[in-house]
Design a protein around this motif. Sequence first.
Motif, PDB file in Angstrom:
ATOM      1  N   ASN A   8       0.774  -1.338  -0.024  1.00  0.00           N
ATOM      2  CA  ASN A   8      -0.123  -0.007   0.026  1.00  0.00           C
ATOM      3  C   ASN A   8       0.932   1.062   0.023  1.00  0.00           C
ATOM      4  OD1 ASN A   8      -2.042  -1.693   0.098  1.00  0.00           O
ATOM      5  ND2 ASN A   8      -2.669  -1.450   2.269  1.00  0.00           N
ATOM      6  N   HIS A   9       1.926   1.227   0.670  1.00  0.00           N
ATOM      7  CA  HIS A   9       2.886   2.269   0.714  1.00  0.00           C
ATOM      8  C   HIS A   9       3.496   2.440  -0.627  1.00  0.00           C
ATOM      9  CE1 HIS A   9       5.697   5.182   2.422  1.00  0.00           C
ATOM     10  NE2 HIS A   9       6.626   4.398   2.050  1.00  0.00           N
ATOM     11  N   ILE A  10       4.157   1.374  -1.134  1.00  0.00           N
ATOM     12  CA  ILE A  10       4.761   1.660  -2.642  1.00  0.00           C
ATOM     13  C   ILE A  10       3.553   1.929  -3.488  1.00  0.00           C
ATOM     14  CG2 ILE A  10       6.021   0.430  -4.061  1.00  0.00           C
ATOM     15  CD1 ILE A  10       7.554   0.943  -1.783  1.00  0.00           C
ATOM     16  N   ALA A  11       2.394   1.858  -3.518  1.00  0.00           N
ATOM     17  CA  ALA A  11       1.455   2.485  -4.413  1.00  0.00           C
ATOM     18  C   ALA A  11       1.253   3.865  -4.343  1.00  0.00           C
ATOM     19  CB  ALA A  11      -0.016   1.589  -4.116  1.00  0.00           C
ATOM     20  N   ARG A  12       1.737   4.538  -3.475  1.00  0.00           N
ATOM     21  CA  ARG A  12       1.710   5.758  -3.340  1.00  0.00           C
ATOM     22  C   ARG A  12       3.081   6.199  -3.195  1.00  0.00           C
ATOM     23  NH1 ARG A  12      -3.094   8.060  -1.529  1.00  0.00           N
ATOM     24  NH2 ARG A  12      -1.739   9.723  -0.150  1.00  0.00           N
ATOM     25  N   ASN A  13       3.970   5.762  -2.945  1.00  0.00           N
ATOM     26  CA  ASN A  13       5.381   6.332  -2.683  1.00  0.00           C
ATOM     27  C   ASN A  13       6.364   5.407  -3.435  1.00  0.00           C
ATOM     28  OD1 ASN A  13       4.668   8.557  -0.393  1.00  0.00           O
ATOM     29  ND2 ASN A  13       3.575   6.626   0.108  1.00  0.00           N
ATOM     30  N   ASP A  14       6.853   5.800  -4.490  1.00  0.00           N
ATOM     31  CA  ASP A  14       7.802   4.853  -5.259  1.00  0.00           C
ATOM     32  C   ASP A  14       8.772   5.865  -5.742  1.00  0.00           C
ATOM     33  OD1 ASP A  14       9.127   2.915  -6.514  1.00  0.00           O
ATOM     34  OD2 ASP A  14       7.636   2.622  -8.070  1.00  0.00           O
ATOM     35  N   SER A  15      10.031   5.970  -5.018  1.00  0.00           N
ATOM     36  CA  SER A  15      11.206   6.698  -5.472  1.00  0.00           C
ATOM     37  C   SER A  15      12.442   6.038  -5.006  1.00  0.00           C
ATOM     38  CB  SER A  15      11.086   8.073  -5.140  1.00  0.00           C
ATOM     39  OG  SER A  15      11.154   7.900  -3.453  1.00  0.00           O
ATOM     40  N   ILE A  16      13.571   6.738  -5.772  1.00  0.00           N
ATOM     41  CA  ILE A  16      14.859   6.103  -5.336  1.00  0.00           C
ATOM     42  C   ILE A  16      15.088   6.224  -3.959  1.00  0.00           C
ATOM     43  CG2 ILE A  16      16.198   8.110  -5.642  1.00  0.00           C
ATOM     44  CD1 ILE A  16      18.176   6.629  -6.707  1.00  0.00           C
ATOM     45  N   ILE A  17      14.466   7.486  -3.161  1.00  0.00           N
ATOM     46  CA  ILE A  17      14.557   7.580  -1.740  1.00  0.00           C
ATOM     47  C   ILE A  17      13.926   6.526  -1.015  1.00  0.00           C
ATOM     48  CG2 ILE A  17      14.024   9.369   0.208  1.00  0.00           C
ATOM     49  CD1 ILE A  17      16.112  10.368  -1.917  1.00  0.00           C
ATOM     50  N   VAL A  18      12.922   6.025  -1.388  1.00  0.00           N
ATOM     51  CA  VAL A  18      12.087   4.964  -0.824  1.00  0.00           C
ATOM     52  C   VAL A  18      13.013   3.751  -1.013  1.00  0.00           C
ATOM     53  CG1 VAL A  18      10.079   3.529  -0.623  1.00  0.00           C
ATOM     54  CG2 VAL A  18       9.908   5.958  -1.032  1.00  0.00           C
ATOM     55  N   ASP A  19      13.477   3.533  -2.153  1.00  0.00           N
ATOM     56  CA  ASP A  19      14.245   2.112  -2.694  1.00  0.00           C
ATOM     57  C   ASP A  19      15.481   2.198  -1.671  1.00  0.00           C
ATOM     58  OD1 ASP A  19      12.632   1.929  -4.555  1.00  0.00           O
ATOM     59  OD2 ASP A  19      14.058   2.799  -6.075  1.00  0.00           O
ATOM     60  N   VAL A  20      16.051   3.227  -1.387  1.00  0.00           N
ATOM     61  CA  VAL A  20      17.357   3.219  -0.645  1.00  0.00           C
ATOM     62  C   VAL A  20      17.374   3.429   0.929  1.00  0.00           C
ATOM     63  CG1 VAL A  20      19.752   4.374  -0.578  1.00  0.00           C
ATOM     64  CG2 VAL A  20      18.518   3.755  -2.870  1.00  0.00           C
ATOM     65  N   CYS A  21      16.393   4.336   1.255  1.00  0.00           N
ATOM     66  CA  CYS A  21      16.509   5.047   2.570  1.00  0.00           C
ATOM     67  C   CYS A  21      15.224   4.683   3.654  1.00  0.00           C
ATOM     68  CB  CYS A  21      16.472   6.658   2.582  1.00  0.00           C
ATOM     69  SG  CYS A  21      18.098   7.260   1.728  1.00  0.00           S
ATOM     70  N   GLN A  22      14.281   3.885   3.091  1.00  0.00           N
ATOM     71  CA  GLN A  22      13.142   3.723   3.903  1.00  0.00           C
ATOM     72  C   GLN A  22      13.114   2.323   4.432  1.00  0.00           C
ATOM     73  OE1 GLN A  22       9.399   5.085   2.578  1.00  0.00           O
ATOM     74  NE2 GLN A  22       9.798   7.117   2.974  1.00  0.00           N
ATOM     75  N   GLY A  23      12.622   2.062   5.549  1.00  0.00           N
ATOM     76  CA  GLY A  23      12.454   0.940   6.145  1.00  0.00           C
ATOM     77  C   GLY A  23      11.115   0.911   6.663  1.00  0.00           C
ATOM     78  N   GLN A  24      10.728  -0.152   7.678  1.00  0.00           N
ATOM     79  CA  GLN A  24       9.458  -0.290   8.090  1.00  0.00           C
ATOM     80  C   GLN A  24       9.462  -1.067   9.463  1.00  0.00           C
ATOM     81  OE1 GLN A  24       7.253  -3.851   6.364  1.00  0.00           O
ATOM     82  NE2 GLN A  24       5.205  -2.501   6.413  1.00  0.00           N
ATOM     83  N   TYR A  25       8.878  -0.427  10.442  1.00  0.00           N
ATOM     84  CA  TYR A  25       8.791  -0.995  11.943  1.00  0.00           C
ATOM     85  C   TYR A  25       7.428  -1.446  12.062  1.00  0.00           C
ATOM     86  CZ  TYR A  25       7.593   3.702  13.387  1.00  0.00           C
ATOM     87  OH  TYR A  25       6.862   5.028  13.550  1.00  0.00           O
ATOM     88  N   LYS A  26       7.224  -2.286  13.301  1.00  0.00           N
ATOM     89  CA  LYS A  26       5.901  -2.921  13.676  1.00  0.00           C
ATOM     90  C   LYS A  26       5.555  -2.212  14.607  1.00  0.00           C
ATOM     91  CE  LYS A  26       3.926  -7.045  15.686  1.00  0.00           C
ATOM     92  NZ  LYS A  26       4.355  -8.415  16.122  1.00  0.00           N
ATOM     93  N   SER A  27       4.461  -1.659  14.910  1.00  0.00           N
ATOM     94  CA  SER A  27       3.870  -1.041  16.120  1.00  0.00           C
ATOM     95  C   SER A  27       2.690  -1.731  16.669  1.00  0.00           C
ATOM     96  CB  SER A  27       3.445   0.567  15.595  1.00  0.00           C
ATOM     97  OG  SER A  27       2.985   1.087  16.728  1.00  0.00           O
ATOM     98  N   THR A  28       2.905  -2.049  17.848  1.00  0.00           N
ATOM     99  CA  THR A  28       1.827  -2.766  18.584  1.00  0.00           C
ATOM    100  C   THR A  28       1.295  -1.851  19.981  1.00  0.00           C
ATOM    101  OG1 THR A  28       2.995  -4.819  18.289  1.00  0.00           O
ATOM    102  CG2 THR A  28       1.527  -4.726  19.859  1.00  0.00           C
TER     103      THR A  28
END
Length: 604
Positions: A109-129
């Motif tokens: 869902n995130h990539i469907a709205r945000n797809d750039s070289i910045i996302v490719d290289v610099c973005q990660g994902q964390y789990k929030s509980t």
Amino acid sequence: LMNDMGKTLDDANIQMDQDGELALAFGDLLRKLWAPGRTPVAPRPFKAKLARFAPQFSGYNQHDSQELLAFLLDGLHEDLNRVKHKPYIKSRDADGRPDEEVADEYWANHIARNDSIIVDVCQGQYKSTLVCPICNKISVTFDPFMYLSLPLQSTTTRTMTVTVFTCDGSSLPSACTVTVPKQGRCRDLIQAISNACSLKHNEKLLLAEIRGHLIHRFLEDPLASLSSIKDDDHLAAYKIPKFVKNTKFLQLVHRREERENGNVKSTMGWKPYGTPLVSPVSCDEIITRGDIQSMVHTMLSPMLRTESMGHPDISDTNTSLPASDPSPTTSTTEACTDSNIADSVHRDGGSLNLKSATSTKLALQLVDENNVCIDLSVGEDKAVKLSSSSISILVFIDWSGKLLENYDTHYLENLPEVFRYGPVTKKARNEPLSLYTCLEAFLREEPLVPEDMWYCPQCKERRQASKKLDLWRLPEVLVIHLKRFSYSRSMKHKLETFVNFPIHDFDLTNYVANKSSPRRLLYELYALTNHYGGMGSGHYTAHIKLLDENRWYNFDDSHISPINEEDVKSGAAYVLFYKRVKTDDASVSNGAQSSAGHNIYSRR
């Protein structure tokens, strides 16, 4: 970005509000920086362009480099976003689905709205509980991140003594001496006491400050600073059931006859003494005067007199193990007093004493909501009306000379101070703060602050839920921000704490909740920014490793000089830049170290 910037922007379907100007200006700056020759570059055109989109960076005021970096990455991402028209996507709750499935769905869902070289290289994902403290509703979401802002846990510690009381008559009061961060919070103290006294899973601690033999306040806010507790304060911690709901707390205040103002000619009066006891009372049931009599008998039962028992002081029975010298016979660096002494109450005729003592009506006085005292020694079947406006039920027990023949209230006296100054001891050596420790503090479960209450979909109300973060997906380039600047209502402060951060083999394998990959997640430091100075003014420098040369350089305005790798670390380090190390085979997952020279990415 080093390629033809115009073509890159065309391929990215740039956002028309900025026309890609920020990315173009940044690309032009990169070309100048990497052009042949050794001429310093003043980035004035880039700063002017940046100020058009972020006026807060205009002029010559002091600015935070991490805030600038965050805006720059966001701005470059928007300019280079390959998605021209962002679709609306509503995220679904986990609802018990496997984490892997939910995480992939959120990322898609995130990539469907945000797809750039910045996302490719610099973005990660964390789990929030999030967990609701009332109904235990669990909400799991997976969110992207561009950098990690890690708190700096203080390496300065403080020794605190707290006396632990039970409400079920299972043991005598015992003093616990624990070591906590000097700038810590109440949750740190409660956790340390819980560990030291082997708190059961179905118990929790209620922390209170005692003044004038009364409960001055309950320390219920887990985020309250320990600095509000002074060394000469007196603290009590009450063990109470963890899962009991809709309760009030019975406060048993002890009184004995004393002369007014200590004058031998004055009249006698009942005066508070000792330490109050606390026990939970259910509001869902009818409570009678006899019920309170039984409750108080239970609380007092460990103090029944036996001829074989002495009169140890609470503080005299305390033992504490220094954190630097853990005993092989214990699993904690703090210790409580051994409560085996309480067991002797029930031996050698203790059961006979208990039977006779519990049949005695205690001189109890309940203070009702009109501040009127009600005698609880008569009419045991009469129901007690509980105040709707107070969480506490105040009960006085008047200790007559005859009653003191059965009970030894010495254990309730001489409540030790939080810290008693004595002979100067050798100062413990403070270990450098590790970057791993900062990361663990960031990932630790903690309650939300009252300003960020969570709306529980099950309770239909805002709750102070507990929140736990876990790393799930890590980027190729990991940016770590050390939170050196702290802000409060009254002051601003910069932490000069030295953080021992790894340069090679920064291993995050055990900190990632997603265990689907067998490979170790290793990172190598390639750059960092330093901040020198205080809150009002300061100076930034950078240490950067040129991977082609395998050599570190110091960048200080227009001055550039080589430095040794061991000089990279300092107390000024502010933002760290790590690059993921390639691990070509899965054998490293079993603990084998990989060659740093073999695994370093070449410069793009």
